[in-house]
Design a protein around this motif. Structure first.
Motif, PDB file in Angstrom:
ATOM      1  N   GLY A  10       1.355 -66.478  48.423  1.00  0.00           N
ATOM      2  CA  GLY A  10       0.939 -67.678  47.705  1.00  0.00           C
ATOM      3  C   GLY A  10      -0.167 -68.428  48.425  1.00  0.00           C
ATOM      4  O   GLY A  10      -1.062 -68.988  47.790  1.00  0.00           O
ATOM      5  N   GLU A  11      -0.104 -68.430  49.762  1.00  0.00           N
ATOM      6  CA  GLU A  11      -1.168 -69.081  50.537  1.00  0.00           C
ATOM      7  C   GLU A  11      -2.509 -68.392  50.334  1.00  0.00           C
ATOM      8  O   GLU A  11      -3.562 -68.985  50.537  1.00  0.00           O
ATOM      9  CB  GLU A  11      -0.793 -69.092  52.020  1.00  0.00           C
ATOM     10  N   LEU A  12      -2.471 -67.130  49.924  1.00  0.00           N
ATOM     11  CA  LEU A  12      -3.703 -66.376  49.638  1.00  0.00           C
ATOM     12  C   LEU A  12      -3.982 -66.345  48.139  1.00  0.00           C
ATOM     13  O   LEU A  12      -4.793 -65.543  47.667  1.00  0.00           O
ATOM     14  CB  LEU A  12      -3.576 -64.948  50.174  1.00  0.00           C
ATOM     15  N   ASN A  13      -3.270 -67.196  47.394  1.00  0.00           N
ATOM     16  CA  ASN A  13      -3.416 -67.283  45.940  1.00  0.00           C
ATOM     17  C   ASN A  13      -3.116 -65.943  45.261  1.00  0.00           C
ATOM     18  O   ASN A  13      -3.752 -65.557  44.290  1.00  0.00           O
ATOM     19  CB  ASN A  13      -4.811 -67.785  45.553  1.00  0.00           C
ATOM     20  N   PHE A  14      -2.137 -65.253  45.816  1.00  0.00           N
ATOM     21  CA  PHE A  14      -1.719 -63.962  45.275  1.00  0.00           C
ATOM     22  C   PHE A  14      -0.301 -64.103  44.755  1.00  0.00           C
ATOM     23  O   PHE A  14       0.560 -64.659  45.434  1.00  0.00           O
ATOM     24  CB  PHE A  14      -1.758 -62.892  46.380  1.00  0.00           C
ATOM     25  N   GLU A  15      -0.071 -63.613  43.540  1.00  0.00           N
ATOM     26  CA  GLU A  15       1.263 -63.667  42.959  1.00  0.00           C
ATOM     27  C   GLU A  15       1.908 -62.286  43.053  1.00  0.00           C
ATOM     28  O   GLU A  15       1.377 -61.319  42.496  1.00  0.00           O
ATOM     29  CB  GLU A  15       1.194 -64.098  41.492  1.00  0.00           C
ATOM     30  N   VAL A  16       3.011 -62.184  43.738  1.00  0.00           N
ATOM     31  CA  VAL A  16       3.725 -60.916  43.907  1.00  0.00           C
ATOM     32  C   VAL A  16       4.493 -60.620  42.626  1.00  0.00           C
ATOM     33  O   VAL A  16       5.264 -61.441  42.155  1.00  0.00           O
ATOM     34  CB  VAL A  16       4.694 -60.977  45.109  1.00  0.00           C
ATOM     35  N   SER A  17       4.281 -59.432  42.059  1.00  0.00           N
ATOM     36  CA  SER A  17       5.019 -59.053  40.858  1.00  0.00           C
ATOM     37  C   SER A  17       6.093 -58.010  41.162  1.00  0.00           C
ATOM     38  O   SER A  17       7.065 -57.875  40.437  1.00  0.00           O
ATOM     39  CB  SER A  17       4.069 -58.510  39.791  1.00  0.00           C
ATOM     40  N   ARG A  18       5.917 -57.274  42.224  1.00  0.00           N
ATOM     41  CA  ARG A  18       6.889 -56.245  42.595  1.00  0.00           C
ATOM     42  C   ARG A  18       6.841 -56.090  44.105  1.00  0.00           C
ATOM     43  O   ARG A  18       5.749 -56.095  44.691  1.00  0.00           O
ATOM     44  CB  ARG A  18       6.541 -54.925  41.921  1.00  0.00           C
ATOM     45  N   MET A  19       8.014 -55.937  44.694  1.00  0.00           N
ATOM     46  CA  MET A  19       8.063 -55.832  46.147  1.00  0.00           C
ATOM     47  C   MET A  19       9.084 -54.766  46.539  1.00  0.00           C
ATOM     48  O   MET A  19      10.179 -54.727  46.007  1.00  0.00           O
ATOM     49  CB  MET A  19       8.465 -57.189  46.738  1.00  0.00           C
ATOM     50  N   VAL A  20       8.706 -53.905  47.458  1.00  0.00           N
ATOM     51  CA  VAL A  20       9.611 -52.906  48.010  1.00  0.00           C
ATOM     52  C   VAL A  20       9.610 -53.105  49.516  1.00  0.00           C
ATOM     53  O   VAL A  20       8.551 -53.074  50.141  1.00  0.00           O
ATOM     54  CB  VAL A  20       9.135 -51.474  47.666  1.00  0.00           C
ATOM     55  N   ILE A  21      10.779 -53.338  50.059  1.00  0.00           N
ATOM     56  CA  ILE A  21      10.878 -53.573  51.498  1.00  0.00           C
ATOM     57  C   ILE A  21      11.676 -52.425  52.108  1.00  0.00           C
ATOM     58  O   ILE A  21      12.864 -52.257  51.810  1.00  0.00           O
ATOM     59  CB  ILE A  21      11.549 -54.930  51.798  1.00  0.00           C
ATOM     60  N   GLU A  22      11.008 -51.641  52.924  1.00  0.00           N
ATOM     61  CA  GLU A  22      11.647 -50.503  53.575  1.00  0.00           C
ATOM     62  C   GLU A  22      11.234 -50.489  55.047  1.00  0.00           C
ATOM     63  O   GLU A  22      10.061 -50.684  55.355  1.00  0.00           O
ATOM     64  CB  GLU A  22      11.212 -49.189  52.917  1.00  0.00           C
ATOM     65  N   ALA A  23      12.178 -50.287  55.920  1.00  0.00           N
ATOM     66  CA  ALA A  23      11.890 -50.199  57.351  1.00  0.00           C
ATOM     67  C   ALA A  23      12.449 -48.885  57.869  1.00  0.00           C
ATOM     68  O   ALA A  23      13.546 -48.467  57.490  1.00  0.00           O
ATOM     69  CB  ALA A  23      12.527 -51.371  58.084  1.00  0.00           C
ATOM     70  N   GLU A  24      11.680 -48.211  58.697  1.00  0.00           N
ATOM     71  CA  GLU A  24      12.097 -46.927  59.253  1.00  0.00           C
ATOM     72  C   GLU A  24      12.402 -47.108  60.737  1.00  0.00           C
ATOM     73  O   GLU A  24      11.698 -47.835  61.441  1.00  0.00           O
ATOM     74  CB  GLU A  24      10.976 -45.904  59.047  1.00  0.00           C
ATOM     75  N   GLY A  25      13.453 -46.467  61.211  1.00  0.00           N
ATOM     76  CA  GLY A  25      13.846 -46.568  62.615  1.00  0.00           C
ATOM     77  C   GLY A  25      15.011 -45.645  62.895  1.00  0.00           C
ATOM     78  O   GLY A  25      15.140 -44.602  62.243  1.00  0.00           O
ATOM     79  N   LEU A  26      15.848 -46.002  63.829  1.00  0.00           N
ATOM     80  CA  LEU A  26      16.999 -45.177  64.186  1.00  0.00           C
ATOM     81  C   LEU A  26      18.290 -45.939  63.941  1.00  0.00           C
ATOM     82  O   LEU A  26      18.421 -47.098  64.352  1.00  0.00           O
ATOM     83  CB  LEU A  26      16.932 -44.762  65.657  1.00  0.00           C
ATOM     84  N   CYS A  27      19.242 -45.277  63.313  1.00  0.00           N
ATOM     85  CA  CYS A  27      20.553 -45.880  63.059  1.00  0.00           C
ATOM     86  C   CYS A  27      21.328 -45.913  64.387  1.00  0.00           C
ATOM     87  O   CYS A  27      20.936 -45.263  65.366  1.00  0.00           O
ATOM     88  CB  CYS A  27      21.306 -45.081  61.996  1.00  0.00           C
TER      89      CYS A  27
ATOM     90  N   VAL B  76       7.397 -63.322  52.250  1.00  0.00           N
ATOM     91  CA  VAL B  76       6.243 -62.584  51.706  1.00  0.00           C
ATOM     92  C   VAL B  76       5.617 -63.359  50.554  1.00  0.00           C
ATOM     93  O   VAL B  76       4.391 -63.492  50.479  1.00  0.00           O
ATOM     94  CB  VAL B  76       6.658 -61.160  51.260  1.00  0.00           C
ATOM     95  N   ARG B  77       6.453 -63.892  49.657  1.00  0.00           N
ATOM     96  CA  ARG B  77       5.912 -64.655  48.524  1.00  0.00           C
ATOM     97  C   ARG B  77       5.162 -65.907  48.999  1.00  0.00           C
ATOM     98  O   ARG B  77       4.110 -66.255  48.474  1.00  0.00           O
ATOM     99  CB  ARG B  77       7.017 -65.026  47.550  1.00  0.00           C
ATOM    100  N   ALA B  78       5.716 -66.565  50.001  1.00  0.00           N
ATOM    101  CA  ALA B  78       5.052 -67.763  50.531  1.00  0.00           C
ATOM    102  C   ALA B  78       3.708 -67.398  51.158  1.00  0.00           C
ATOM    103  O   ALA B  78       2.692 -68.065  50.906  1.00  0.00           O
ATOM    104  CB  ALA B  78       5.956 -68.449  51.553  1.00  0.00           C
ATOM    105  N   ALA B  79       3.693 -66.330  51.952  1.00  0.00           N
ATOM    106  CA  ALA B  79       2.433 -65.906  52.581  1.00  0.00           C
ATOM    107  C   ALA B  79       1.427 -65.455  51.531  1.00  0.00           C
ATOM    108  O   ALA B  79       0.238 -65.769  51.617  1.00  0.00           O
ATOM    109  CB  ALA B  79       2.702 -64.782  53.582  1.00  0.00           C
TER     110      ALA B  79
END
Length: 159
Positions: free
Chosen positions: A134-151, A129-132
């Motif tokens: 960065g390619e858009l000249n965007f600096e990530v300051s906070r990231m939340v990664i959550e995926a929803e599905g079935l256990c 995510v940071r690399a992608a």
């Protein structure tokens, strides 16, 4: 970071280990793990799923503790700010940290069937995510990664 995920494990051991890590961290850093904070953490560890503040409040009231919403929110703020619990943004709820005492930024797998939440390592995802960004000249300051599905248990029940 070992991943417990949705695998079965000795739940009493993980509760004991997490409480021990919280006590040890608080002692080393001069933090106060008050009885209310400890009880909220114990409930999150026992339930092993994300819980909202009012759900925690209901448990405390059922136990005869006259807790009020600000008390629970202050306990959750403490637990999250010191890495003993995480906020699940998608659910506006909280889950006990599966790896207390370890510096990490987990991603979360949320079961839409039973509400179970598992932590998983996110280093590779965060780097991508940071690399992608960065390619858009965007600096990530906070990231939340959550995926929803079935256990696995809910997937098996639906099969």
């Amino acid at each position: 970071m070992d991943t417990l995920g949705f695998a079965s494990h000795d739940h009493r051991h993980c509760i004991s280990q997490a409480l021990g890590a919280a006590e040890e961290t608080c002692s080393a850093q001069g933090l106060q793990l008050t009885p209310q904070r400890r009880r909220v953490l114990e409930i999150l560890l026992r339930e092993h799923r994300a819980m909202g503040a009012y759900e925690l409040l209901d448990v405390l009231r059922d136990e005869g503790q006259g807790a009020q919403p600000p008390t629970v929110y202050r306990a959750l703020d403490f637990l999250v700010s010191h890495g003993f619990a995480h906020k699940i943004e998608r659910l506006n709820a909280f889950v006990a940290c599966a790896h207390p005492g370890e510096r990490h930024a987990p991603a979360f797998l949320i079961c839409s069937g039973c509400g179970a939440v598992a932590e998983m390592p996110s280093r590779g995802i965060a780097q991508a995510v940071r690399a992608a960004a960065g390619e858009l000249n965007f600096e990530v300051s906070r990231m939340v990664i959550e995926a929803e599905g079935l256990c696995p248990a809910c997937r098996e029940a639906r099969a």
